[in-house]
Design an enzyme around this catalytic site. Sequence first.
Site, PDB file in Angstrom:
ATOM      1  CG  LEU A  79      34.504  39.919  40.248  1.00 31.59           C
ATOM      2  CD1 LEU A  79      35.166  40.233  41.538  1.00 31.59           C
ATOM      3  CD2 LEU A  79      33.638  41.124  39.919  1.00 31.59           C
ATOM      4  CB  CYS A  80      40.680  38.467  38.510  1.00 35.84           C
ATOM      5  SG  CYS A  80      40.874  38.847  36.761  1.00 35.84           S
ATOM      6  CE  LYS A  81      45.321  45.859  39.842  1.00 41.06           C
ATOM      7  NZ  LYS A  81      46.702  46.004  40.308  1.00 41.06           N
ATOM      8  CG  LEU A 136      37.871  44.218  42.071  1.00 39.92           C
ATOM      9  CD1 LEU A 136      36.995  45.140  42.861  1.00 39.92           C
ATOM     10  CD2 LEU A 136      37.171  42.952  41.741  1.00 39.92           C
TER      11      LEU A 136
END
Length: 112
Positions: free
Chosen positions: A64-66, A92
């Site tokens: 995951l990232c933003k 996120l």
Amino acid sequence: MTSANIPTVSVGDLPADAVLLDVREPEEWAAGRVEGALHIPIREVVDRFGEITERAGDGPLYVLCKVGGRSAQVTEYLVRQGVDATNVAGGLHAWHDAGKPLVSDAGEPFVL
């Protein structure tokens, strides 16, 4: 493989014991993260590949990232290397929207 073909899962479909890799930048990580996630910024993924495979073991790894763009790139790379990796759709943002807990270095609420 194109990014349209990478394995993807929604936050709601993540297993409770999911092994998470967060590829955001250090300042993003400090502001808010999933407790227990492995943090390796996208620019360090190739150099720290051994850490990633060690954490993943034989099971799936969820990236995951933003919002899901950087994690999609990393997922595509990892899959090409033979890692069982899946992108977390929405990153996120989706995690936060689903009401899942986040922690920060400062103990302050996570702000997107």
